[in-house]
Write a protein that holds these residues in place. Structure first.
Motif, mmCIF file in Angstrom:
data_model
loop_
_atom_site.group_PDB
_atom_site.id
_atom_site.type_symbol
_atom_site.label_atom_id
_atom_site.label_comp_id
_atom_site.label_asym_id
_atom_site.label_seq_id
_atom_site.Cartn_x
_atom_site.Cartn_y
_atom_site.Cartn_z
ATOM 1 N N ALA A 103 0.833 -1.206 0.000
ATOM 2 C CA ALA A 103 0.000 0.000 0.000
ATOM 3 C C ALA A 103 0.865 1.253 0.000
ATOM 4 C CB ALA A 103 -0.928 -0.008 1.214
ATOM 5 N N GLY A 104 1.930 1.247 0.810
ATOM 6 C CA GLY A 104 2.826 2.395 0.852
ATOM 7 C C GLY A 104 3.529 2.627 -0.472
ATOM 8 N N SER A 105 3.957 1.554 -1.106
ATOM 9 C CA SER A 105 4.649 1.671 -2.397
ATOM 10 C C SER A 105 3.713 2.201 -3.481
ATOM 11 C CB SER A 105 5.218 0.313 -2.814
ATOM 12 O OG SER A 105 6.132 -0.169 -1.847
ATOM 13 N N LEU A 106 2.470 1.699 -3.491
ATOM 14 C CA LEU A 106 1.505 2.183 -4.477
ATOM 15 C C LEU A 106 1.153 3.642 -4.245
ATOM 16 C CD1 LEU A 106 -0.911 -0.884 -4.746
ATOM 17 C CD2 LEU A 106 0.775 -0.117 -6.423
ATOM 18 N N LEU A 146 12.618 11.784 -8.470
ATOM 19 C CA LEU A 146 13.099 12.344 -7.205
ATOM 20 C C LEU A 146 12.053 12.191 -6.103
ATOM 21 C CD1 LEU A 146 14.855 15.590 -8.505
ATOM 22 C CD2 LEU A 146 15.933 13.455 -7.763
ATOM 23 N N ILE A 147 10.794 12.402 -6.467
ATOM 24 C CA ILE A 147 9.709 12.206 -5.492
ATOM 25 C C ILE A 147 9.644 10.744 -5.056
ATOM 26 C CG2 ILE A 147 7.199 12.228 -5.201
ATOM 27 C CD1 ILE A 147 7.133 14.666 -7.072
ATOM 28 N N ALA A 148 9.792 9.838 -6.026
ATOM 29 C CA ALA A 148 9.738 8.407 -5.713
ATOM 30 C C ALA A 148 10.860 8.022 -4.758
ATOM 31 C CB ALA A 148 9.825 7.586 -6.992
ATOM 32 N N ILE A 149 12.055 8.529 -5.002
ATOM 33 C CA ILE A 149 13.191 8.209 -4.129
ATOM 34 C C ILE A 149 12.965 8.768 -2.734
ATOM 35 C CG2 ILE A 149 15.646 8.621 -3.733
ATOM 36 C CD1 ILE A 149 15.987 8.608 -6.800
ATOM 37 N N ALA A 150 12.524 10.015 -2.669
ATOM 38 C CA ALA A 150 12.339 10.674 -1.373
ATOM 39 C C ALA A 150 11.248 10.001 -0.543
ATOM 40 C CB ALA A 150 12.005 12.148 -1.587
ATOM 41 N N PRO A 154 11.423 6.337 3.363
ATOM 42 C CA PRO A 154 10.809 6.000 4.657
ATOM 43 C C PRO A 154 9.963 4.731 4.609
ATOM 44 C CG PRO A 154 9.782 7.960 3.704
ATOM 45 C CD PRO A 154 11.010 7.677 2.905
ATOM 46 N N VAL A 155 9.362 4.435 3.453
ATOM 47 C CA VAL A 155 8.598 3.188 3.321
ATOM 48 C C VAL A 155 9.538 1.988 3.455
ATOM 49 C CG1 VAL A 155 7.156 1.800 1.782
ATOM 50 C CG2 VAL A 155 6.821 4.266 1.900
ATOM 51 N N MET A 156 10.687 2.064 2.800
ATOM 52 C CA MET A 156 11.668 0.987 2.903
ATOM 53 C C MET A 156 12.226 0.876 4.316
ATOM 54 S SD MET A 156 13.355 -1.498 1.664
ATOM 55 C CE MET A 156 13.009 -1.389 -0.092
ATOM 56 N N PHE A 181 11.416 1.499 11.374
ATOM 57 C CA PHE A 181 11.708 2.865 10.925
ATOM 58 C C PHE A 181 12.625 3.574 11.916
ATOM 59 C CE2 PHE A 181 10.804 7.412 10.908
ATOM 60 C CZ PHE A 181 11.015 7.727 9.572
ATOM 61 N N ILE A 182 12.332 3.435 13.216
ATOM 62 C CA ILE A 182 13.147 4.090 14.239
ATOM 63 C C ILE A 182 14.562 3.524 14.238
ATOM 64 C CG2 ILE A 182 13.426 4.440 16.726
ATOM 65 C CD1 ILE A 182 11.259 6.162 15.419
ATOM 66 N N ALA A 183 14.684 2.202 14.090
ATOM 67 C CA ALA A 183 16.001 1.568 14.078
ATOM 68 C C ALA A 183 16.839 2.070 12.903
ATOM 69 C CB ALA A 183 15.853 0.057 14.019
ATOM 70 N N CYS A 184 16.222 2.184 11.736
ATOM 71 C CA CYS A 184 16.938 2.702 10.562
ATOM 72 C C CYS A 184 17.289 4.178 10.745
ATOM 73 C CB CYS A 184 16.101 2.509 9.306
ATOM 74 S SG CYS A 184 15.899 0.792 8.787
#
Length: 258
Positions: A103-106, A146-150, A154-156, A181-184
């Motif tokens: 869902a986040g990726s889409l 650039l938007i996709a990378i940015a 956080p999704v990854m 997310f916090i660990a990364c």
């Protein structure tokens, strides 16, 4: 959940530690890592439901590969069936993580449509055929990338450790992704170094060697490049386990205590 905050230099060490794990049982780790990729490919070609199903089960098979690395690292005997061990460890939670990641990726891809009118979305989802050269020249395509990378970063980050947290500690999917997310985030410096190491190890060095071999003999360069992924992919997968082991070492030590 105990999360260690590591120095930048640790990120360069993870690939080396992955190589050590691979050398202990290259056959099993190669089977698990390539089997993971093969299973996702086979699932994704199923009409209509294939790609969503592959996304849902990706954390399950990912955990199977990480379980393989853990068995090798801790000196326990394991067979090929360890690839499917994720089906016995919080399966519902792992599938939910896959759904949230999908869902986040889409959502990220749909947001890029605001910049390029959906060109990148069509390319990534395999909808209408798009000429890559024409797409690169399309208005807003660079902005969409650039938007996709940015936004995908956080999704990854939320996904990176989530299968381990859900599978090994039975943490709820949403909490597992939050803790991931916090660990990364706390370890962004070593992960930056790790990204550089991956680029050197997987792209620059192989490209340099293949290029030099190509000057001597194109056939020799081809012979070298064909089996290269079979060597690199398992080592990279083992390095994923190495960074998880490093970040959550305290929690893993407690988990091993009788």
């Amino acid at each position: 959940m105990q999360v260690r905050q590591l120095p930048l230099a640790r990120g360069f060490a993870w690939l080396g530690e992955g190589l050590v794990i691979w050398r202990r049982n290259p056959a099993l780790l190669t089977f698990a890592s390539l089997g993971y990729l093969l299973m996702l490919v086979l699932l994704s070609v199923v009409p209509l439901i294939g790609q969503p199903l592959a996304s849902l089960l990706m954390p399950v098979f990912s955990l199977g590969v990480l379980n393989t690395c853990r068995e090798i690292d801790e000196g326990r005997k394991a067979g090929p069936d360890v690839l499917f061990s994720g089906f016995q460890q919080n399966l519902r939670g792992l599938v939910t993580i896959g759904a949230l990641y999908l869902a986040g990726s889409l959502l990220v891809l749909f947001l890029t449509s605001l910049a390029d009118g959906g060109t990148l979305l069509q390319i990534m989802t395999g909808g209408e055929k798009v000429d890559p050269e024409a797409a690169a020249d399309a208005p807003g395509f660079t902005s969409a990338l650039l938007i996709a990378i940015a936004l995908s970063t956080p999704v990854m980050m939320a996904y990176w450790f989530a299968p381990i947290l859900a599978g090994w500690w039975n943490i709820a999917p949403q909490k597992a992704m939050f803790f991931s997310f916090i660990a990364c985030l706390r370890n962004w410096r070593p992960f930056l170094a790790y990204s550089v190491a991956l680029m050197i190890f997987c792209v620059l060095l192989p490209g340099l060697v293949i290029g030099m071999l190509g000057l001597v003999s194109p056939t020799l360069a081809t012979l070298f490049s064909v089996p290269l992924p079979v060597l690199l992919i398992p080592i990279v997968f083992a390095s994923f386990y190495a960074n998880a082991r490093d970040v959550f070492r305290d929690a893993l030590d407690e988990r091993r205590e009788p």
